[in-house]
Design an enzyme around this catalytic site. Structure first.
Site, PDB file in Angstrom:
ATOM      1  N   THR A 191       2.487   6.043   8.287  1.00  0.00           N
ATOM      2  CA  THR A 191       1.232   5.885   7.536  1.00  0.00           C
ATOM      3  C   THR A 191       1.550   5.732   6.045  1.00  0.00           C
ATOM      4  O   THR A 191       2.707   5.509   5.675  1.00  0.00           O
ATOM      5  CB  THR A 191       0.270   7.056   7.825  1.00  0.00           C
ATOM      6  OG1 THR A 191      -1.001   6.766   7.237  1.00  0.00           O
ATOM      7  CG2 THR A 191       0.765   8.386   7.297  1.00  0.00           C
ATOM      8  N   ASN A 192       0.556   5.838   5.203  1.00  0.00           N
ATOM      9  CA  ASN A 192       0.774   5.727   3.749  1.00  0.00           C
ATOM     10  C   ASN A 192      -0.094   6.754   3.028  1.00  0.00           C
ATOM     11  O   ASN A 192      -0.802   7.527   3.665  1.00  0.00           O
ATOM     12  CB  ASN A 192       0.471   4.292   3.292  1.00  0.00           C
ATOM     13  CG  ASN A 192      -0.940   3.877   3.671  1.00  0.00           C
ATOM     14  OD1 ASN A 192      -1.909   4.465   3.217  1.00  0.00           O
ATOM     15  ND2 ASN A 192      -1.051   2.892   4.558  1.00  0.00           N
ATOM     16  N   ARG A 193      -0.033   6.741   1.714  1.00  0.00           N
ATOM     17  CA  ARG A 193      -0.678   7.818   0.943  1.00  0.00           C
ATOM     18  C   ARG A 193      -2.153   7.565   0.628  1.00  0.00           C
ATOM     19  O   ARG A 193      -2.748   8.309  -0.142  1.00  0.00           O
ATOM     20  CB  ARG A 193       0.066   8.016  -0.372  1.00  0.00           C
ATOM     21  CG  ARG A 193       1.480   8.511  -0.211  1.00  0.00           C
ATOM     22  CD  ARG A 193       2.092   8.762  -1.574  1.00  0.00           C
ATOM     23  NE  ARG A 193       3.522   8.964  -1.487  1.00  0.00           N
ATOM     24  CZ  ARG A 193       4.093  10.106  -1.115  1.00  0.00           C
ATOM     25  NH1 ARG A 193       3.340  11.135  -0.793  1.00  0.00           N
ATOM     26  NH2 ARG A 193       5.402  10.197  -1.071  1.00  0.00           N
TER      27      ARG A 193
END
Ligand code: CTP
Length: 425
Positions: free
Chosen positions: A225-227
């Site tokens: 995933t990402n932030r």
């Protein structure tokens, strides 16, 4: 709004509502109840139509005749006394805003739990109007964990809380818990009334927003995933609703409770793609604020990968470009907005290139390395570029302010194709 596959279509503008704004002034029973009289008078003097709704305990502190004499309508004190069988629904539906002065600890507990036992509680449960509560109580009560929890619950639901101030309390005590100044309460109410009852420039417009970072499974417990926090996407949704739009958000994150926004939860890029393609045809504006993972594991392991099996080699494949797909499918006149997360360099130039490559109308470029901007911050700093060569720079600001600037450019586009209300319409 309907769910996926059947959202209502159509656009248009609404007429200006030229009538006095209608405020239900709720009064619960505390020593500060007498100050609600001044709030009532000031609101009436400001041209507001005030309907006083008093709890039984409030009438122990201030007589209903005082409010009836000063307000725009006689005070209402019971669900059962009047000739109307269901006064709370009329009051709740007709209100432009409900303000409760003072809000006692007992009242806050009931309201936070959705009780509808008296005329004020029932009116609050029956309204979709903005609600302002003005707590007043002794310091010990104000600081009690139960009261703090109830305040937090109400805030999460979008209720505006005008915090009490320090000062003299009932008896000889003083401390935090004194009702805010009536003039300050009236100023907040007037500000909110201006915002919520002016017909917005997005009235009748349907907006679809994606928000948050997608999560792509490696195995049943691990994801890539990402932030992205989804804050910018939800800020766009919130501001669009305030400006009159009907808004749906396709999101990977749980939103704060936001009234008037339909939220559809998804997790992966594939789920987001399906949801966006399904909902977009009925919308006038589509905003891809989500951080879609560019790559996902080609194969998802059926069971948890174990260290005992050695370091796994995860082969990635590219995800579909949802924004480019939306551009290919878009209906005539639809405005498509993308976000370009860039790490340094001339972000406006990079965003303009992405805008042209993907075939969208407006691109919001942010430098993810800039301090205080981008992922998981409450602030952002962007350059907004339009396919007609327009450009707007927004210095470090709240995500709501960034949202307002993005929507300003969207409204220009909608006006050009006759799909948004003209100024002063
Ligand atoms: N986007 C999308 N689908 C993807 C990747 C991105 O719809 N699979 C959208 C994003 O929501 C955003 C825009 O495309 O509105 C640009 O995203 P960004 O990550 O900045 O660019 P990419 O197209 O992914 O290109 P790169 O990461 O190589 O810069």
């Amino acid at each position: 709004m309907d769910g996926i596959g059947s959202p209502q279509g159509g656009s248009g503008s609404v007429a200006v509502v030229d009538r006095p704004k209608r405020v239900v002034l709720g009064v619960s029973g505390g020593i500060a109840s007498y100050k609600a009289v001044e709030v009532c008078r000031r609101l009436v003097d400001s041209g507001v139509h005030v309907v006083p709704v008093l709890t039984r305990n409030a009438t122990r502190f201030v007589g209903e005749i005082t409010f009836s004499a000063l307000a725009s309508e006689p005070a209402i004190t019971s669900l059962w006394n009047g000739r109307e069988p269901i006064p709370h629904t009329r009051l709740g539906q007709a209100a432009d805003l409900v303000v409760v002065v003072p809000a006692t600890a007992g009242f806050l507990a009931h309201y936070a739990n959705g009780f509808a036992d008296d005329i004020l509680e029932a009116t609050l449960v029956a309204t979709r109007a903005p609600v302002v509560v003005c707590p007043a109580m002794h310091t010990e009560m104000w600081e009690h964990p139960a009261v703090r929890d109830n305040i937090a619950t109400l805030r999460r639901r979008g209720v505006h809380v005008i915090e009490p101030v320090e000062g003299r309390l009932a008896g000889s005590d003083s401390g935090a818990g004194r009702l805010a100044d009536p003039a300050d309460i009236v100023a907040v109410v007037m500000g909110l009334l201006e915002r919520v009852t002016e017909p917005g420039d997005l009235a009748g417009v349907k907006v679809l927003v994606s928000a948050g970072g997608t999560r792509e499974a490696i195995d049943p417990v691990r994801v890539i995933t990402n932030r992205s926090s989804g804050k910018q996407g939800f800020a766009i949704a919130e501001v669009a609703v305030a400006r009159g739009a009907a808004v749906t958000v396709v999101s990977t994150v749980e939103p704060r409770a936001l009234r008037g926004i339909e939220v559809l939860r998804v997790e992966t890029a594939a789920e987001m793609e399906r949801a966006m393609y399904s909902l977009a045809p009925a919308c006038d504006v589509v905003v891809m604020a989500a951080a879609v993972a560019d790559f996902r594991p080609k194969l998802v392991a059926d069971s948890k990968l174990s260290k005992a099996d050695g370091v796994p080699e995860i082969v990635l494949e590219q995800t579909p470009d949802i924004l480019a797909g939306l551009a290919r499918r878009r209906r005539p006149g639809q405005v498509l907005v993308g976000f370009a997360a860039e790490a340094g360099g001339d972000v406006a130039v990079k965003a303009a290139a992405k805008m042209a490559a993907k075939g969208v109308d407006v691109m919001v470029a942010n430098d993810v390395l800039a301090p205080g901007a981008g992922f998981d911050h409450d602030t952002n700093e962007v350059v907004i570029v339009g396919s007609g060569g327009e450009q707007a720079t927004v210095g470090l600001s709240s995500k709501q302010e960034v949202a307002a600037a993005v929507l300003d450019m969207v409204v220009e586009r909608l006006r050009a194709v006759g799909r948004a209300g003209q100024e002063n319409s």
